[in-house]
Write an enzyme that holds these catalytic residues in place. Structure first.
Site, mmCIF file in Angstrom:
data_model
loop_
_atom_site.group_PDB
_atom_site.id
_atom_site.type_symbol
_atom_site.label_atom_id
_atom_site.label_comp_id
_atom_site.label_asym_id
_atom_site.label_seq_id
_atom_site.Cartn_x
_atom_site.Cartn_y
_atom_site.Cartn_z
ATOM 1 N N SER A 444 31.540 83.754 -10.209
ATOM 2 C CA SER A 444 31.290 82.431 -9.640
ATOM 3 C C SER A 444 29.938 82.462 -8.941
ATOM 4 C CB SER A 444 32.380 82.067 -8.628
ATOM 5 O OG SER A 444 33.652 82.030 -9.243
ATOM 6 N N CYS A 621 39.877 78.958 -4.900
ATOM 7 C CA CYS A 621 39.135 79.982 -5.630
ATOM 8 C C CYS A 621 39.589 81.363 -5.174
ATOM 9 C CB CYS A 621 37.626 79.842 -5.402
ATOM 10 S SG CYS A 621 36.645 81.055 -6.340
ATOM 11 N N ASP A 666 39.311 77.761 -9.464
ATOM 12 C CA ASP A 666 38.415 78.747 -10.073
ATOM 13 C C ASP A 666 39.049 80.098 -9.727
ATOM 14 O OD1 ASP A 666 36.431 80.354 -11.041
ATOM 15 O OD2 ASP A 666 34.860 79.657 -9.680
ATOM 16 N N TRP A 668 41.002 83.984 -10.949
ATOM 17 C CA TRP A 668 40.957 85.120 -11.858
ATOM 18 C C TRP A 668 42.113 86.052 -11.549
ATOM 19 C CZ3 TRP A 668 37.122 84.071 -8.212
ATOM 20 C CH2 TRP A 668 37.147 84.878 -7.069
#
Length: 669
Positions: A444, A621, A666, A668
């Site tokens: 990011s 995020c 966002d 992961w």
């Protein structure tokens, strides 16, 4: 009269004979080709009928289209290609980026292997095709006359909310446009059983597809690795840029150009950026490391806050040298891999020209646990019967638990596997071909291009851990980045994201209306894109592009204020400049009971509901497995309590926010 005819025949006989021979030769040389051989069919009553309209033999090519971000879908496509050729089906593997979708209606058979990334997004190489496919301008009979047969396999990750969204869209739209689904859509989970899912789908798919196309199904159990490329070893003498045999930087892919003629850098043509800053963000009290790394990109790359930076890393030199020693090859050997059916020009090389050491360092993925297909291939290169049996067993469908324990759980690299099976001795030319490629890593972006022209920044936590085998594993990209010095070069490109600021903050036209509220949740490096957001807001405030009429709140989390409080001084500046109205920090190691961002959210329930119900945007995020799910559940509880809604209504509100672009992640794993 007869005498006259006889005399004419005698006089012109030679000429007549010549004419007859010429005409006969012409007719023979231009005779129509013989009909194609008829393939035997296997008996499967449930298979659908083939299309009624016959196409010429030159069109009967099964197209295997792939959409990939990490090359896995392409690797799977090559497996399909190999098996199709063994069966006898003419086929072609096609990168969706290079395909003209207007040709789809004339395809003989279309097979799609497509991955999903981010929030249900298509991969970069499939983006244009995806937009074409989903356009409302497409007529419903586009693929119907005759119906184009198709099947789809998706590569996704169940950790993400939009699991295999792209494959599902492909499958639905192809049918809506008149295509004929010959075999059901398959879906693979990269978080658990991706390869097993693919193998299971492929096994059943071939039964139906072979019957449909009229081919006899052949077993692939005894398939051997068949090289598509050959290795050309280069000497100092012919390793010359002026030699037609060699070009140091072969133009495998023609760069894309913008309207003004400048080069567009992307995943296939990355820009070589220069490191201008690399500093540690953790204090000396931390047992971990997190780096702030800034690059000079000049005017070569452009990005918006929230976008991702793709970086091609370099493998750890110690692992490369160990592998060279185990394979018994000279790392300084110069080579190129060229197609078997080409004369030998490395302009079309799949790898090279380069040294073997460079290939192991920058091209091959030598750290991730090898897939079953690699184990199956390695079994061909050992003369030790017990090793062969063990490898074939690990690669089999019935030994999933053994494979998961020995390979995935223990996180064995290809180097460790070769040490465990000393009899394996593959030729380096084959090794260079069957090993997977080293994919780009994505970060990011933690900066604003408007606030820092010509610069891009990432915030990278250094990954390392001890594997169950006792090996200390260093994350490939994060470790490489951590050791970079100012002046070093890094190949990179920008990947667009949907993780965007509300248009009020980015519009070129100033607005007097109040900006929508924002709730940002980002513990640790999850703060990265929000740093870019705040830089952008601060820049627009200082240039009078926006007023101070907004309400935003940031939930940040770390272990301790003196350990890993990232950008602590900057956050104070953001508050002082009114870029950030409220900052709430969760310190997980400063109290007896661990406190995380979701706990801080629960303490602000009324405030969060007020912002949400007034059109607020909600951003998350960070870690997808735990944090993002916990934050989502906390928000649902807030909506239920203050919005007087039940579980279904609360979930529906979040889904509505997602559809309208007000709930963005966002994350992961």
């Amino acid at each position: 009269m007869l005498d006259l005819i006889e005399s004419l025949l005698i006089e012109y006989a030679p000429t007549i004979i010549v004419v007859v021979l010429i005409v006969g030769t012409y007719l023979y040389m231009n005779r129509p080709p013989p009909p194609p051989p008829i393939n035997r069919k296997i008996k499967t009553p449930a298979a659908p009928k083939p299309p009624k309209v016959q196409k010429s033999s030159s069109e009967k090519v099964l197209k295997i289209f792939f959409g990939t971000q990490t090359r896995t879908a392409e690797d799977f496509s090559r497996v399909i290609e190999k098996e199709a050729k063994k069966i006898g089906i003419p086929c072609e593997v096609v990168d969706l980026e290079t395909y003209d979708p207007n040709d789809l209606s004339s395809e003989y058979f279309a097979m799609f292997l497509v991955a999903t990334h981010g929030e249900g997004d298509p991969t970069d190489n499939a983006k244009e095709f995806y937009l074409w496919l989903t356009s409302e301008d497409r007529p419903s009979t586009l693929l119907a006359n005759p119906a184009v047969p198709f099947t789809v396999f998706g590569l996704g990750n169940k950790t993400y909310e939009h699991y295999n969204a792209v494959a599902r869209v492909f499958d639905r739209r192809l049918e809506e446009l008149g295509g004929k689904r010959v075999f059901e859509r398959g879906e693979g989970d990269d978080d658990a059983t991706l390869e097993e899912d693919f193998l299971h789908w492929k096994k059943n798919m071939w039964v139906t597809v072979c019957e449909y196309l009229g081919y006899e199904l052949k077993s692939s159990e005894d398939d051997k690795f068949t090289p598509r490329f050959r290795m050309i070893t280069l000497t100092e003498e012919n390793y010359d840029v002026n030699n037609s045999y060699i070009r140091v930087n072969p133009p495998k892919i023609k760069p894309k150009l913008s309207n003004n003629g400048s080069v567009i850098y992307d995943i296939k043509n990355p820009y070589l950026a220069t490191v201008v800053e690399n500093k540690e963000l953790h204090s000396s009290e931390s047992d971990r490391s997190c780096k702030h790394i800034e690059f000079d990109i000049g005017e070569n790359l452009s990005y918006l806050v929230g976008d991702h930076l793709g970086i091609y890393p370099v493998n750890e030199s110690a692992l490369v040298e160990q592998l060279l020693l185990r394979l018994g090859v000279d790392g300084d050997t110069k080579f190129a891999m060229v197609p078997h059916d080409k004369a030998g020009s490395v302009i079309e090389a799949s790898v090279g020209p380069m040294t073997v050491r460079k290939a192991l360092s920058e091209v091959l993925d030598i750290t991730n646990p090898p897939r079953k297909s690699i184990l199956r291939t390695l079994a061909e290169y050992t003369q030790v019967e017990e090793e062969k049996k063990r490898l074939i067993r690990l690669a089999s469908e019935e030994a999933a638990d053994e494979y998961n324990e020995f390979i995935k759980h223990d996180f064995r690299t290809i180097g460790e596997l070769l040490q465990n099976f000393p009899g394996i001795n593959p030729p380096i030319s084959h090794f260079l071909e069957f090993m997977p490629r080293l994919p780009a890593r994505y970060y990011s972006i933690s900066s604003s291009l408007n606030a820092t022209p010509g610069r891009v920044t990432i915030t990278s936590v250094v990954v390392n851990f001890n594997t169950p085998t006792g090996r200390f594993h260093n994350g490939v990209c994060s470790t490489w980045l951590a050791n970079l010095k100012v002046g070093d070069k890094v190949p990179m490109f920008v990947r667009e994201s949907h993780f965007r600021l509300p248009s009020h903050y980015t519009s070129a036209v100033a607005s007097d209306k109040p900006a929508p509220p924002m709730i940002m949740v980002g513990p640790g490096t999850g703060f990265a894109p929000f740093r870019g957001f705040l830089q952008e807001i601060q820049h627009r405030l200082s240039t009078k592009q926006i007023s101070e009429q907004f309400d935003n709140i940031l939930y940040f989390g770390c272990r301790g204020s003196n350990i890993d409080y990232l950008y602590k001084e900057e956050m104070v500046v953001y508050q002082q400049s009114s870029s950030l109205k409220t900052l709430t920090v969760a310190f997980s190691r400063e109290t007896a009971e661990k406190t995380y961002v979701q706990h801080k959210m629960a303490s602000d329930k009324e405030k969060i509901w007020s912002l949400i119900s007034n059109g607020g945007y909600f951003y998350v995020c960070g870690d997808a497995r735990s944090m993002a799910k916990s934050v989502n559940q906390t928000l649902i509880q807030i909506i239920k309590e203050y919005g007087s809604k039940d579980d279904n209504a609360a979930q529906q509100l979040i889904e509505d926010m997602q559809k309208s672009g007000r709930y963005l992640q966002d994350v992961w794993f």
